[in-house]
Design a protein around this motif. Sequence first.
Motif, mmCIF file in Angstrom:
data_model
loop_
_atom_site.group_PDB
_atom_site.id
_atom_site.type_symbol
_atom_site.label_atom_id
_atom_site.label_comp_id
_atom_site.label_asym_id
_atom_site.label_seq_id
_atom_site.Cartn_x
_atom_site.Cartn_y
_atom_site.Cartn_z
ATOM 1 N N TYR A 1 0.825 -1.206 0.000
ATOM 2 C CA TYR A 1 0.000 0.000 0.000
ATOM 3 C C TYR A 1 0.863 1.260 0.000
ATOM 4 O O TYR A 1 0.556 2.234 -0.692
ATOM 5 C CB TYR A 1 -0.944 0.032 1.204
ATOM 6 C CG TYR A 1 -2.150 -0.856 1.035
ATOM 7 C CD1 TYR A 1 -3.087 -0.616 0.032
ATOM 8 C CD2 TYR A 1 -2.354 -1.935 1.884
ATOM 9 C CE1 TYR A 1 -4.189 -1.429 -0.125
ATOM 10 C CE2 TYR A 1 -3.461 -2.760 1.734
ATOM 11 C CZ TYR A 1 -4.377 -2.497 0.725
ATOM 12 O OH TYR A 1 -5.458 -3.304 0.573
ATOM 13 N N ILE A 2 1.933 1.256 0.766
ATOM 14 C CA ILE A 2 2.812 2.427 0.814
ATOM 15 C C ILE A 2 3.487 2.638 -0.536
ATOM 16 O O ILE A 2 3.607 3.770 -1.013
ATOM 17 C CB ILE A 2 3.845 2.292 1.954
ATOM 18 C CG1 ILE A 2 3.128 2.408 3.297
ATOM 19 C CG2 ILE A 2 4.946 3.344 1.842
ATOM 20 C CD1 ILE A 2 3.996 2.111 4.486
ATOM 21 N N LYS B 1 2.267 1.809 -3.455
ATOM 22 C CA LYS B 1 1.235 2.330 -4.349
ATOM 23 C C LYS B 1 0.963 3.800 -4.052
ATOM 24 O O LYS B 1 0.817 4.612 -4.967
ATOM 25 C CB LYS B 1 -0.048 1.514 -4.218
ATOM 26 C CG LYS B 1 0.086 0.124 -4.812
ATOM 27 C CD LYS B 1 -1.158 -0.714 -4.573
ATOM 28 C CE LYS B 1 -0.920 -2.134 -5.048
ATOM 29 N NZ LYS B 1 -2.015 -3.032 -4.685
ATOM 30 N N TYR B 2 0.891 4.143 -2.784
ATOM 31 C CA TYR B 2 0.669 5.540 -2.383
ATOM 32 C C TYR B 2 1.802 6.419 -2.908
ATOM 33 O O TYR B 2 1.556 7.483 -3.473
ATOM 34 C CB TYR B 2 0.572 5.627 -0.856
ATOM 35 C CG TYR B 2 0.527 7.040 -0.330
ATOM 36 C CD1 TYR B 2 -0.646 7.776 -0.346
ATOM 37 C CD2 TYR B 2 1.671 7.650 0.197
ATOM 38 C CE1 TYR B 2 -0.694 9.073 0.136
ATOM 39 C CE2 TYR B 2 1.635 8.940 0.677
ATOM 40 C CZ TYR B 2 0.446 9.649 0.648
ATOM 41 O OH TYR B 2 0.420 10.922 1.127
ATOM 42 N N ASN B 3 3.037 5.980 -2.730
ATOM 43 C CA ASN B 3 4.192 6.758 -3.191
ATOM 44 C C ASN B 3 4.158 6.933 -4.701
ATOM 45 O O ASN B 3 4.490 8.006 -5.214
ATOM 46 C CB ASN B 3 5.491 6.092 -2.756
ATOM 47 C CG ASN B 3 5.771 6.291 -1.287
ATOM 48 O OD1 ASN B 3 5.236 7.189 -0.660
ATOM 49 N ND2 ASN B 3 6.603 5.437 -0.731
#
Length: 174
Positions: free
Chosen positions: A143-144, A146-148
Amino acid sequence: DIFPPFPGDTFVILGSYFVGVGFLRFNFTYLVVNLGSVLGFMTLYYVGVLFKSRIINKKRGESGFFKKIDKVENWFGKYGYKVILVNRFLSGARSLVALTAGVSSMNDKKVFLIAFISVALWNGVLVYSGYLLGENWLVLIDYIKKYNIIVFVALITGVLSYIWLKRYRKSGKI
């Protein structure tokens, strides 16, 4: 986040994993990662204070890194201390925000307090997620990532759109 190629979130995620599997206690890990994050931020802030005159002299007419400092200074001019508050959620800009806050002579007590709130929110999400995920912590890393990627693509798209609009306005085509 003192040196951008080795982001502090790596340690936060590792600590979150240890919380999730029961190796570390939540409160201890949360306290340590917050202290580390805010100390890293404030270290860069004071580097900006210490080297302010050199940075200001270099950035005049320069491109690259010094142009980015100008951009963050513009953010400060437009949004003020709110930039520091959302700083942790701006992947890739954290170190530059801290350094520029120092160069901009922002109030160190306010910077510390707002930076602490920012890291407490961000690290709270990460550590609590690690606690909830337990052994499935790799999901959090996905998730991190993808967020980045989303934040990076949005920033690049915004910058390219701005450049494109600026050039075509000058040429009279828009």
